[in-house]
Design a protein around this motif. Sequence first.
Motif, PDB file in Angstrom:
ATOM      1  N   CYS A  23     -46.240 -18.787  10.159  1.00 59.10           N
ATOM      2  CA  CYS A  23     -47.070 -18.974   8.956  1.00 59.10           C
ATOM      3  C   CYS A  23     -48.368 -19.726   9.246  1.00 59.10           C
ATOM      4  N   LYS A  24     -48.538 -20.193  10.515  1.00 56.91           N
ATOM      5  CA  LYS A  24     -49.776 -20.852  10.973  1.00 56.91           C
ATOM      6  C   LYS A  24     -50.044 -22.202  10.302  1.00 56.91           C
ATOM      7  N   LYS A  25     -49.093 -22.710   9.509  1.00 59.50           N
ATOM      8  CA  LYS A  25     -49.267 -24.037   8.894  1.00 59.50           C
ATOM      9  C   LYS A  25     -49.126 -25.108   9.979  1.00 59.50           C
ATOM     10  N   PRO A  26     -49.994 -26.148   9.948  1.00 60.91           N
ATOM     11  CA  PRO A  26     -49.850 -27.232  10.929  1.00 60.91           C
ATOM     12  C   PRO A  26     -48.457 -27.866  10.826  1.00 60.91           C
ATOM     13  N   ILE A  27     -47.922 -28.287  11.970  1.00 64.95           N
ATOM     14  CA  ILE A  27     -46.600 -28.912  11.969  1.00 64.95           C
ATOM     15  C   ILE A  27     -46.796 -30.428  11.965  1.00 64.95           C
ATOM     16  N   PRO A  28     -46.284 -31.117  10.934  1.00 71.35           N
ATOM     17  CA  PRO A  28     -46.425 -32.582  10.888  1.00 71.35           C
ATOM     18  C   PRO A  28     -45.639 -33.231  12.021  1.00 71.35           C
ATOM     19  N   TRP A  29     -46.024 -34.468  12.394  1.00 70.31           N
ATOM     20  CA  TRP A  29     -45.413 -35.125  13.561  1.00 70.31           C
ATOM     21  C   TRP A  29     -43.901 -35.231  13.436  1.00 70.31           C
ATOM     22  N   TYR A  30     -43.409 -35.457  12.192  1.00 73.08           N
ATOM     23  CA  TYR A  30     -41.961 -35.661  12.038  1.00 73.08           C
ATOM     24  C   TYR A  30     -41.174 -34.366  12.203  1.00 73.08           C
ATOM     25  N   ASP A  31     -41.876 -33.210  12.191  1.00 70.86           N
ATOM     26  CA  ASP A  31     -41.191 -31.948  12.489  1.00 70.86           C
ATOM     27  C   ASP A  31     -41.456 -31.506  13.915  1.00 70.86           C
ATOM     28  N   ASN A  32     -42.090 -32.383  14.697  1.00 73.00           N
ATOM     29  CA  ASN A  32     -42.513 -32.021  16.045  1.00 73.00           C
ATOM     30  C   ASN A  32     -41.892 -32.955  17.081  1.00 73.00           C
ATOM     31  N   ILE A  33     -40.777 -33.584  16.729  1.00 72.13           N
ATOM     32  CA  ILE A  33     -40.109 -34.494  17.655  1.00 72.13           C
ATOM     33  C   ILE A  33     -39.221 -33.658  18.584  1.00 72.13           C
ATOM     34  N   PRO A  34     -39.423 -33.814  19.905  1.00 74.12           N
ATOM     35  CA  PRO A  34     -38.658 -32.983  20.835  1.00 74.12           C
ATOM     36  C   PRO A  34     -37.150 -33.031  20.555  1.00 74.12           C
ATOM     37  N   LEU A  35     -36.482 -31.924  20.732  1.00 73.69           N
ATOM     38  CA  LEU A  35     -35.046 -31.727  20.524  1.00 73.69           C
ATOM     39  C   LEU A  35     -34.608 -32.017  19.090  1.00 73.69           C
ATOM     40  N   ALA A  36     -34.905 -33.229  18.587  1.00 73.31           N
ATOM     41  CA  ALA A  36     -34.378 -33.667  17.295  1.00 73.31           C
ATOM     42  C   ALA A  36     -34.852 -32.780  16.145  1.00 73.31           C
ATOM     43  N   SER A  37     -36.164 -32.473  16.113  1.00 74.97           N
ATOM     44  CA  SER A  37     -36.679 -31.677  14.995  1.00 74.97           C
ATOM     45  C   SER A  37     -36.066 -30.287  14.963  1.00 74.97           C
ATOM     46  N   TYR A  38     -35.895 -29.708  16.165  1.00 74.48           N
ATOM     47  CA  TYR A  38     -35.306 -28.368  16.219  1.00 74.48           C
ATOM     48  C   TYR A  38     -33.909 -28.382  15.608  1.00 74.48           C
ATOM     49  N   LEU A  39     -33.139 -29.426  15.946  1.00 68.97           N
ATOM     50  CA  LEU A  39     -31.769 -29.527  15.438  1.00 68.97           C
ATOM     51  C   LEU A  39     -31.768 -29.797  13.935  1.00 68.97           C
ATOM     52  N   MET A  40     -32.650 -30.719  13.481  1.00 69.09           N
ATOM     53  CA  MET A  40     -32.669 -31.083  12.066  1.00 69.09           C
ATOM     54  C   MET A  40     -33.114 -29.925  11.191  1.00 69.09           C
ATOM     55  N   ARG A  80     -32.620 -26.937  11.935  1.00 67.84           N
ATOM     56  CA  ARG A  80     -31.713 -25.838  12.297  1.00 67.84           C
ATOM     57  C   ARG A  80     -32.486 -24.617  12.807  1.00 67.84           C
ATOM     58  N   GLY A  81     -33.524 -24.907  13.619  1.00 66.35           N
ATOM     59  CA  GLY A  81     -34.271 -23.824  14.256  1.00 66.35           C
ATOM     60  C   GLY A  81     -35.114 -22.984  13.318  1.00 66.35           C
ATOM     61  N   ARG A  82     -35.483 -23.539  12.159  1.00 68.43           N
ATOM     62  CA  ARG A  82     -36.347 -22.776  11.253  1.00 68.43           C
ATOM     63  C   ARG A  82     -37.531 -23.615  10.797  1.00 68.43           C
ATOM     64  N   CYS A  83     -38.667 -22.929  10.519  1.00 65.31           N
ATOM     65  CA  CYS A  83     -39.875 -23.618  10.038  1.00 65.31           C
ATOM     66  C   CYS A  83     -39.600 -24.188   8.647  1.00 65.31           C
ATOM     67  N   ARG A  84     -40.038 -25.432   8.394  1.00 64.38           N
ATOM     68  CA  ARG A  84     -39.801 -26.069   7.100  1.00 64.38           C
ATOM     69  C   ARG A  84     -40.523 -25.333   5.968  1.00 64.38           C
ATOM     70  N   VAL A  85     -41.703 -24.771   6.287  1.00 62.64           N
ATOM     71  CA  VAL A  85     -42.516 -24.135   5.248  1.00 62.64           C
ATOM     72  C   VAL A  85     -42.062 -22.699   4.970  1.00 62.64           C
ATOM     73  N   CYS A  86     -42.051 -21.854   6.031  1.00 59.77           N
ATOM     74  CA  CYS A  86     -41.802 -20.425   5.791  1.00 59.77           C
ATOM     75  C   CYS A  86     -40.369 -20.017   6.142  1.00 59.77           C
ATOM     76  N   HIS A  87     -39.582 -20.946   6.684  1.00 58.60           N
ATOM     77  CA  HIS A  87     -38.172 -20.686   7.030  1.00 58.60           C
ATOM     78  C   HIS A  87     -37.991 -19.589   8.079  1.00 58.60           C
ATOM     79  N   GLU A  88     -39.100 -19.234   8.744  1.00 62.54           N
ATOM     80  CA  GLU A  88     -38.987 -18.251   9.833  1.00 62.54           C
ATOM     81  C   GLU A  88     -38.303 -18.938  11.024  1.00 62.54           C
ATOM     82  N   LYS A  89     -37.571 -18.145  11.815  1.00 53.86           N
ATOM     83  CA  LYS A  89     -36.870 -18.720  12.976  1.00 53.86           C
ATOM     84  C   LYS A  89     -37.850 -19.271  14.015  1.00 53.86           C
ATOM     85  N   ILE A  90     -37.563 -20.450  14.543  1.00 53.53           N
ATOM     86  CA  ILE A  90     -38.339 -21.003  15.664  1.00 53.53           C
ATOM     87  C   ILE A  90     -37.580 -20.617  16.930  1.00 53.53           C
ATOM     88  N   SER A  91     -38.324 -20.123  17.931  1.00 53.98           N
ATOM     89  CA  SER A  91     -37.677 -19.675  19.165  1.00 53.98           C
ATOM     90  C   SER A  91     -36.853 -20.807  19.787  1.00 53.98           C
TER      91      SER A  91
END
Length: 255
Positions: free
Chosen positions: A40-57, A59-70
Amino acid sequence: MIYLLVFIFGLIIGSFLNVCIYRTPRNESIVCPGSRCTSCKKPIPWYDNIPLASYLMLRGRCRVCHEKISFRYFAVELISAVSFLILYMNFGLNYIFWIYSLLTFSLIVVTFIDLEFQIIPDRISLVGIFVGIILSVSFPGLQSAFTWKKAFLNSIIGALAGGGLIYLTGVLGQLAFKKESMGGGDVKLMAMLGAFLGWKMAVLIFFLAPFFGAPIGIYMKFVKKEDIIPYGPYISLASFVAMVWGHKILGLLLP
Ligand SMILES: [Zn+2]
């Protein structure tokens, strides 16, 4: 405690490597803009960009568009941190550690670009050949040499040996199977490794890579019916093994 710090530092670098992996083959700047969702090209805020932890929190999806993150984002962060820690545990904080880390991080980028696009960017391999030669001259110990002239020679011979071995394999493969088996990218990558590590390690990597490549290659070809099997990841894995345990392996083989 120091191990934890090294691991966290490795995670942060891994997070940057993810940006390189996404942007280098797309010819985008690796510095700006900041991290964006690739969907969705929306900037990712720092709290969604924390290595490992953000991906787990998330659940592998973008907070805005809910598209899967690789899953690659998670994997690259973890692999970077673990390999950084292994290098630290083996070498401490000397120049070998920093140079091997630089090489390892380049190889992680190469691996994941090669897996996705079946290319190895010249921006890494060709530049890497020169960086390897310059670092060898500056730190002759990298080539197990005492003078810069000897190190320079080792580095050049390493680049020629590494590139030459893969090139010859490609020529023989072409004669045997009547189609291209090794890409030019692999030749340049092996030349880069030879420039950094010298010809002995280049030869070791050349013989180690098939041990990793063959089982996975056979699986990809006959189970997944994939025709193009990138070889960069196996060269990279073999190189890491050579950096950490190469001297021991060579000592056992050539007493
Ligand atoms: Zn999104």
